[in-house]
Design a protein around this motif. Structure first.
Motif, PDB file in Angstrom:
ATOM      1  N   MET A  45      -9.207  -3.352   4.961  1.00  0.00           N
ATOM      2  CA  MET A  45      -8.495  -2.090   4.503  1.00  0.00           C
ATOM      3  C   MET A  45      -6.847  -2.681   4.112  1.00  0.00           C
ATOM      4  SD  MET A  45      -8.267   1.809   6.015  1.00  0.00           S
ATOM      5  CE  MET A  45      -7.075   2.926   5.317  1.00  0.00           C
ATOM      6  N   VAL A  46      -6.253  -2.696   3.261  1.00  0.00           N
ATOM      7  CA  VAL A  46      -5.055  -3.460   2.885  1.00  0.00           C
ATOM      8  C   VAL A  46      -4.213  -2.466   2.031  1.00  0.00           C
ATOM      9  CG1 VAL A  46      -5.794  -4.945   0.901  1.00  0.00           C
ATOM     10  CG2 VAL A  46      -4.140  -5.546   2.216  1.00  0.00           C
ATOM     11  N   SER A  47      -3.029  -2.565   2.262  1.00  0.00           N
ATOM     12  CA  SER A  47      -1.993  -1.634   1.573  1.00  0.00           C
ATOM     13  C   SER A  47      -1.130  -2.855   0.813  1.00  0.00           C
ATOM     14  CB  SER A  47      -0.902  -0.891   2.374  1.00  0.00           C
ATOM     15  OG  SER A  47      -1.762   0.145   3.057  1.00  0.00           O
ATOM     16  N   ILE A  48      -0.912  -2.368  -0.532  1.00  0.00           N
ATOM     17  CA  ILE A  48      -0.073  -3.218  -1.436  1.00  0.00           C
ATOM     18  C   ILE A  48       1.241  -2.351  -1.660  1.00  0.00           C
ATOM     19  CG2 ILE A  48       0.348  -4.396  -3.627  1.00  0.00           C
ATOM     20  CD1 ILE A  48      -1.932  -5.654  -1.939  1.00  0.00           C
ATOM     21  N   VAL A  49       2.273  -2.845  -1.068  1.00  0.00           N
ATOM     22  CA  VAL A  49       3.583  -1.999  -1.035  1.00  0.00           C
ATOM     23  C   VAL A  49       4.575  -2.398  -1.903  1.00  0.00           C
ATOM     24  CG1 VAL A  49       5.115  -0.664   0.389  1.00  0.00           C
ATOM     25  CG2 VAL A  49       2.833  -0.722   1.163  1.00  0.00           C
TER      26      VAL A  49
END
Ligand SMILES: Nc1ncnc2c1ncn2[C@@H]1O[C@H](COP(=O)(O)OP(=O)(O)OP(=O)(O)O)[C@@H](O)[C@H]1O
Ligand SMILES: [Mg+2]
Length: 309
Positions: A45-49
């Motif tokens: 699970m990864v967030s691109i911010v």
């Protein structure tokens, strides 16, 4: 007189927006692709911010296109009201021909079976099918939705758990809520850096560079707005407007100086900052003279994507 973006480009002889279209490979895109490749392989699970308009969606799309994956983009017009039911519904509809009950109630057993079966299938290359759920505007997700997403990703089927990858695309850290530490600890974050001055200059040169003095591009690329595609595009249009209103088709160094915030003005090495007068924005007469010149000048219109009007 100020023209809209499209009107500006029409007046310069374009038939389509030259700032849109071809993607330029940036450091952010390369980093994003590397990390997302790993995230997909590990079903993480990864967030691109990153800031609005810095290129997150384009970077994620480009990365997904290069991988042999099944992508699911759950969407709602009112994205802030996205619930886990919307995400489950999108997964069922994308991965099967089955119906979802009215009201979007999805049983866990149905979802496990569908996701488990789909992820167990082999691709044409013999690899396991990778399912990737991508959620945009994820900074708006409710903490309960985040918690449920974590549980959803951990569901198991036929002895396997973590059946798919989750990519959260957000303008600020989606885990910035109290009470989601168990989700944060199981996810990763990639912060987009924005465009470097070299990347911004390259982008302007490759798109509308013929309308800029090369020194104006260098100056423009140093401005804070040039760290972000959307702001850079808007600034380019403003500058083209200024040049056109002054009867020119070429943006000058002085034009760029006239729009830069005084405190942001970069001082070239070894050179004193000279105060330049702002380019005159005299409006319709000057613009008309450019258009008249253009209309009378049949041979002077470049062919690459620009109409010969
Ligand atoms: N690599 C790129 N090369 C060329 N143009 C790009 C690139 N990335 C983004 N753009 C331009 O910038 C615009 C905005 O990009 P994008 O929609 O990816 O931003 P975003 O970070 O997702 O913004 P938001 O936070 O509003 O969702 C695109 O429509 C495109 O015109
Ligand atoms: Mg986006």
């Amino acid at each position: 007189m100020s023209m809209t973006r499209l009107e500006t480009f029409v007046n310069l002889g374009y038939t389509k927006d030259p700032l849109k279209g071809k993607l330029h490979e940036t450091g952010d895109m390369v980093r994003c692709r590397r990390i997302l490749t790993m995230a997909v392989e590990s079903r993480a699970m990864v967030s691109i911010v990153g800031d609005r308009g810095c290129g997150k969606t384009e970077a994620v799309k480009a990365a997904m296109e290069r991988m042999d994956v099944k992508t699911i983009w759950p969407k709602r017009v009112d994205q802030e009201n996205m619930t886990i039911a919307d995400i489950k519904t999108a997964m069922i509809l994308e991965l099967s021909d089955e119906n979802v009950k009215r009201g979007g109630i999805v049983s866990s057993a149905q979802l496990r079976r569908i996701v488990g079966t789909a992820s167990g299938k082999r691709t044409a290359h013999g690899a396991e099918t990778q399912i990737v759920v991508i959620i945009e505007e994820a900074q708006r997700l409710h903490k309960n939705t985040l918690r449920s997403l974590k549980t959803l990703r951990e569901m198991d089927w036929a002895g396997k758990s973590e059946l798919f990858t989750i990519i959260l695309v957000a303008q600020s850290d989606p885990m910035n809520h109290p009470g989601v530490s168990e989700v944060r600890l199981r996810s990763d974050i990639v912060r987009m850096q924005g465009l470097s001055a070299n990347e911004a200059a390259h982008y302007v040169r490759e798109t509308i560079g013929k309308h800029f003095d090369p020194r104006a591009i260098e100056l423009l690329a140093e401005l804070p707005a040039a760290r972000n595609y959307l702001e850079l595009q808007e600034l380019c249009v403003t500058l083209l407007n200024i040049a056109l209103a002054a009867g020119r088709e070429l943006v000058s160094v002085e034009d760029v100086r006239s729009v830069q915030p005084p405190e942001a003005e970069p001082v070239p090495r070894g050179q004193a900052r000279g105060k330049q007068p702002a380019a005159p924005v005299s409006g319709a007469t000057a613009l008309q003279s450019v258009l008249n010149r253009r209309n009378g000048d049949a041979g002077g219109v470049p062919a690459d994507g620009r109409a010969s009007c």
